[in-house]
Design a protein around this motif. Structure first.
Motif, mmCIF file in Angstrom:
data_model
loop_
_atom_site.group_PDB
_atom_site.id
_atom_site.type_symbol
_atom_site.label_atom_id
_atom_site.label_comp_id
_atom_site.label_asym_id
_atom_site.label_seq_id
_atom_site.Cartn_x
_atom_site.Cartn_y
_atom_site.Cartn_z
ATOM 1 N N SER A 1 4.425 21.366 -10.308
ATOM 2 C CA SER A 1 4.936 20.165 -10.995
ATOM 3 C C SER A 1 4.314 18.949 -10.314
ATOM 4 C CB SER A 1 6.457 20.110 -10.981
ATOM 5 O OG SER A 1 6.894 19.020 -11.775
ATOM 6 N N LYS A 2 5.111 18.112 -9.663
ATOM 7 C CA LYS A 2 4.668 16.902 -8.947
ATOM 8 C C LYS A 2 3.299 16.336 -9.412
ATOM 9 C CE LYS A 2 8.049 16.294 -5.746
ATOM 10 N NZ LYS A 2 8.697 17.466 -5.113
ATOM 11 N N ALA A 3 2.175 16.816 -8.905
ATOM 12 C CA ALA A 3 0.887 16.188 -9.233
ATOM 13 C C ALA A 3 0.258 16.742 -10.516
ATOM 14 C CB ALA A 3 -0.094 16.351 -8.072
ATOM 15 N N LEU A 4 0.995 17.584 -11.236
ATOM 16 C CA LEU A 4 0.413 18.255 -12.416
ATOM 17 C C LEU A 4 -0.136 17.260 -13.445
ATOM 18 C CD1 LEU A 4 -0.066 20.808 -14.198
ATOM 19 C CD2 LEU A 4 2.367 20.787 -14.743
ATOM 20 N N THR A 5 0.570 16.148 -13.670
ATOM 21 C CA THR A 5 0.074 15.151 -14.636
ATOM 22 C C THR A 5 -0.577 13.969 -13.920
ATOM 23 O OG1 THR A 5 2.178 13.946 -14.708
ATOM 24 C CG2 THR A 5 1.893 15.746 -16.297
ATOM 25 N N ALA B 1 -2.448 8.835 -2.146
ATOM 26 C CA ALA B 1 -3.325 9.263 -3.232
ATOM 27 C C ALA B 1 -4.623 9.781 -2.614
ATOM 28 C CB ALA B 1 -3.615 8.095 -4.161
ATOM 29 N N LEU B 2 -5.193 10.830 -3.214
ATOM 30 C CA LEU B 2 -6.441 11.378 -2.659
ATOM 31 C C LEU B 2 -7.590 10.379 -2.821
ATOM 32 C CD1 LEU B 2 -6.116 15.083 -3.928
ATOM 33 C CD2 LEU B 2 -5.341 14.093 -1.758
ATOM 34 N N TRP C 1 4.443 12.146 -4.010
ATOM 35 C CA TRP C 1 3.330 13.107 -3.956
ATOM 36 C C TRP C 1 2.715 13.416 -5.330
ATOM 37 C CZ3 TRP C 1 7.444 16.875 -1.720
ATOM 38 C CH2 TRP C 1 8.137 16.236 -0.677
ATOM 39 N N THR C 2 3.002 12.530 -6.292
ATOM 40 C CA THR C 2 2.539 12.836 -7.652
ATOM 41 C C THR C 2 1.190 12.193 -7.983
ATOM 42 O OG1 THR C 2 3.698 10.915 -8.563
ATOM 43 C CG2 THR C 2 4.902 13.020 -8.525
ATOM 44 N N ALA C 3 0.978 10.948 -7.517
ATOM 45 C CA ALA C 3 -0.154 10.145 -8.008
ATOM 46 C C ALA C 3 -1.422 10.472 -7.220
ATOM 47 C CB ALA C 3 0.191 8.664 -7.916
ATOM 48 N N VAL C 4 -1.938 11.681 -7.387
ATOM 49 C CA VAL C 4 -3.099 12.120 -6.594
ATOM 50 C C VAL C 4 -4.374 11.340 -6.898
ATOM 51 C CG1 VAL C 4 -2.550 14.479 -5.862
ATOM 52 C CG2 VAL C 4 -3.295 14.065 -8.215
ATOM 53 N N HIS C 5 -4.496 10.830 -8.128
ATOM 54 C CA HIS C 5 -5.696 10.064 -8.490
ATOM 55 C C HIS C 5 -5.478 8.559 -8.328
ATOM 56 C CE1 HIS C 5 -6.835 13.869 -10.344
ATOM 57 N NE2 HIS C 5 -5.749 13.807 -11.096
ATOM 58 N N GLY C 6 -4.403 8.173 -7.647
ATOM 59 C CA GLY C 6 -4.031 6.762 -7.617
ATOM 60 C C GLY C 6 -3.331 6.414 -8.928
ATOM 61 N N TYR C 7 -2.789 5.195 -8.964
ATOM 62 C CA TYR C 7 -2.063 4.778 -10.182
ATOM 63 C C TYR C 7 -3.021 4.301 -11.256
ATOM 64 C CZ TYR C 7 2.078 4.863 -7.183
ATOM 65 O OH TYR C 7 3.085 5.241 -6.342
ATOM 66 N N VAL D 1 0.879 -1.182 0.000
ATOM 67 C CA VAL D 1 0.000 0.000 0.000
ATOM 68 C C VAL D 1 0.913 1.227 0.000
ATOM 69 C CG1 VAL D 1 -1.779 1.283 1.222
ATOM 70 C CG2 VAL D 1 -1.773 -1.229 1.292
ATOM 71 N N ASP D 2 0.739 2.082 -0.987
ATOM 72 C CA ASP D 2 1.628 3.237 -1.149
ATOM 73 C C ASP D 2 1.142 4.402 -0.285
ATOM 74 O OD1 ASP D 2 3.230 5.286 -1.917
ATOM 75 O OD2 ASP D 2 2.766 5.164 -4.052
ATOM 76 N N GLY D 3 1.975 4.789 0.669
ATOM 77 C CA GLY D 3 1.600 5.881 1.568
ATOM 78 C C GLY D 3 2.068 7.243 1.111
ATOM 79 N N ILE D 4 2.832 7.312 0.025
ATOM 80 C CA ILE D 4 3.393 8.607 -0.359
ATOM 81 C C ILE D 4 3.155 8.977 -1.819
ATOM 82 C CG2 ILE D 4 5.131 8.656 1.465
ATOM 83 C CD1 ILE D 4 7.137 7.579 -0.493
ATOM 84 N N ALA D 5 2.361 8.119 -2.506
ATOM 85 C CA ALA D 5 1.918 8.429 -3.870
ATOM 86 C C ALA D 5 3.085 8.840 -4.774
ATOM 87 C CB ALA D 5 0.837 9.508 -3.854
ATOM 88 N N SER D 6 4.155 8.004 -4.720
ATOM 89 C CA SER D 6 5.315 8.263 -5.582
ATOM 90 C C SER D 6 5.762 9.725 -5.529
ATOM 91 C CB SER D 6 5.056 7.825 -7.034
ATOM 92 O OG SER D 6 5.266 6.435 -7.138
#
Ligand SMILES: *Cc1c(COP(=O)(O)O)cnc(C)c1O
Length: 421
Positions: free
Chosen positions: A264-268, A394-395, A50-56, A43-48
């Motif tokens: 940057s980070k969560a932009l994509t 991830a949010l 802080w980038t993967a806000v919508h999950g992978y 279970v990913d606690g840091i969303a790569s």
């Protein structure tokens, strides 16, 4: 030389290669899970980072990228434009507060910061003012790993000690949390009146510098003082942007409009490298001239990469169509509830929660390798650093996975604190 060069040719980030534990091999991702080659599912606690806000692997982003890949994966941006970039810039301008309307695209957060520093410096030159070559930055800050960005990172914790001789010398202050600190900032701004080009801040949370948070009033104070001293304010929202602090952008919680803002980070949505430096009209107008030398002197090869822009547009669609800010709020409530008890654990110095960020600070830096191993044993991917262990999931994370993260952190921290105490 005894390391086995046949095993890997890769040079790892922030890693002493000699004796480094081999990294885990990831083979797939899904939702809030990272699947390893040996079959484990973490279970990913840091969303790569802080980038993967919508999950992978969100299907909407995947479809947008696949569609763009078939049409035009990349085209140079000098002399050419394309719909994915035009659309993204217009949408960012509409979402950002005030007249933050002029979007310069690049490919990483550090470069977005370099561009912001360059914009501020050249803005003064274009106005015929020379000698404004320094930036006021805050202790505890982190703004990236390139030379200019490093120069505005915390002077003690950052990489100044190693690279000091290579870096431009900047002016540092404490964040103005108290009346005395506010006076000190005011006095420092006055003392360096002739040499400062800008003030740079991470709004509301200093991320990589230790997940240190400050209330919106502190951010408002910084913005007011910068304005009073006639200096542009650069807001580095590379970590805080896109819902992480509970609002789409952290600046809006203080009701401020910075002069230059970095994203940057969560932009994509965690799929591709892309960054943006966005300027207010007054900054842009300093470059608006008949003089070609007054043009902003920057242009990355992969600027406005259409695949990355398509991913960013799809990510913005998801902020419109799915309840990301409500999800961030629900995470905040759950993190506060779940991590609060750690405050009473001996060896824990502080627990800080803001939006979808939960940070636990040890009184003494723990044995990080042991702590990482404890977390991994519980099936979670969490990367403590310094004296901090934190969660920035991830949010979209499900309640069961979030509870598993909180339980793992709670247990691992308590065990580790007992050893360290
Ligand atoms: C991560 C980060 C950067 C640097 O971004 P990179 O894409 O790693 O170059 C800059 N500022 C802040 C606040 C960050 O969190």
């Amino acid at each position: 030389m005894s390391h086995d060069v046949s095993r890997t040719h890769l040079w790892r980030p922030y890693t002493q290669m000699r004796g480094a534990a081999p990294p885990l091999e990831a083979v797939a991702t899904q939702g809030s899970r990272i699947i390893l080659a040996d079959g484990r599912e973490l279970v990913d606690g840091i969303a790569s980072w802080w980038t993967a806000v919508h999950g992978y692997n969100h299907p909407h982003i995947a479809a947008a990228v696949a569609d763009q890949l078939a049409r035009m994966p990349h085209v140079m941006f000098g002399g050419l434009t394309h719909q994915p970039a035009e659309r993204l810039a217009a949408r960012l301008a509409a979402l950002l507060p005030g007249d933050l309307d002029h979007v310069f695209l690049s490919d990483s957060g550090s470069v977005a910061v370099e561009v912001a520093l360059k914009m501020a410096a050249q803005m003064w030159l274009n106005r015929g003012v020379s000698g404004r070559t320094k930036v006021l930055a805050f202790r505890g800050g982190y703004h990236g790993d390139t030379m200019g960005a490093m120069s505005v990172c915390d002077p003690e914790e950052g990489m100044h000690r190693r690279f000091g001789a290579y870096l431009p010398t900047q002016v540092f202050c404490d964040l103005p949390r108290t009346a005395a600190e506010t006076e000190a900032l005011d006095a420092t701004l006055a003392a360096h009146r002739e040499t400062l080009a800008a003030v740079i801040i991470e709004p509301l949370v200093q991320g990589a510098g230790g997940m240190r948070m400050h209330p919106p009033e502190v951010l408002a104070t910084v913005a007011n003082l910068a304005r009073r001293h006639g200096l542009p304010l650069i807001a580095d929202e590379i970590f805080t942007g896109f819902g992480r602090t509970g609002t789409l952008f952290a600046c809006t919680q203080a009701g401020i409009v910075p002069d230059i803002l970095c994203l940057s980070k969560a932009l994509t949505g965690g799929t591709m490298a892309l960054a943006a430096t966005i300027a207010r009209t007054e900054v842009f107008e300093a470059f608006w001239s008949d003089d070609p030398a007054a043009a902003l002197m920057h242009g990355p090869t992969f600027m406005a990469n259409p695949l990355a822009c398509a991913a960013a547009n799809a990510s913005l669609d998801l902020f419109e169509t799915e309840p990301r800010l409500a999800q961030a709020h629900a995470i905040e409530v759950r993190l506060a509830d779940g991590l609060e008890d750690l405050r009473r654990v001996p060896g824990v110095a502080d627990v800080r929660i803001l939006g979808a960020i939960g940070a636990v600070q040890f009184a003494k830096a723990p044995d990080l390798a042991a702590l990482k191993a404890r977390l991994l044993d519980r099936g979670v991917w969490v990367r403590p650093f310094g004296d901090i262990v934190y969660l920035t999931p991830a949010l979209t994370i499900g309640a069961a996975d979030l509870d598993r993260l909180i339980a793992a952190v709670t247990r691992a921290v308590a065990e580790q604190a007992a050893v360290t105490a």
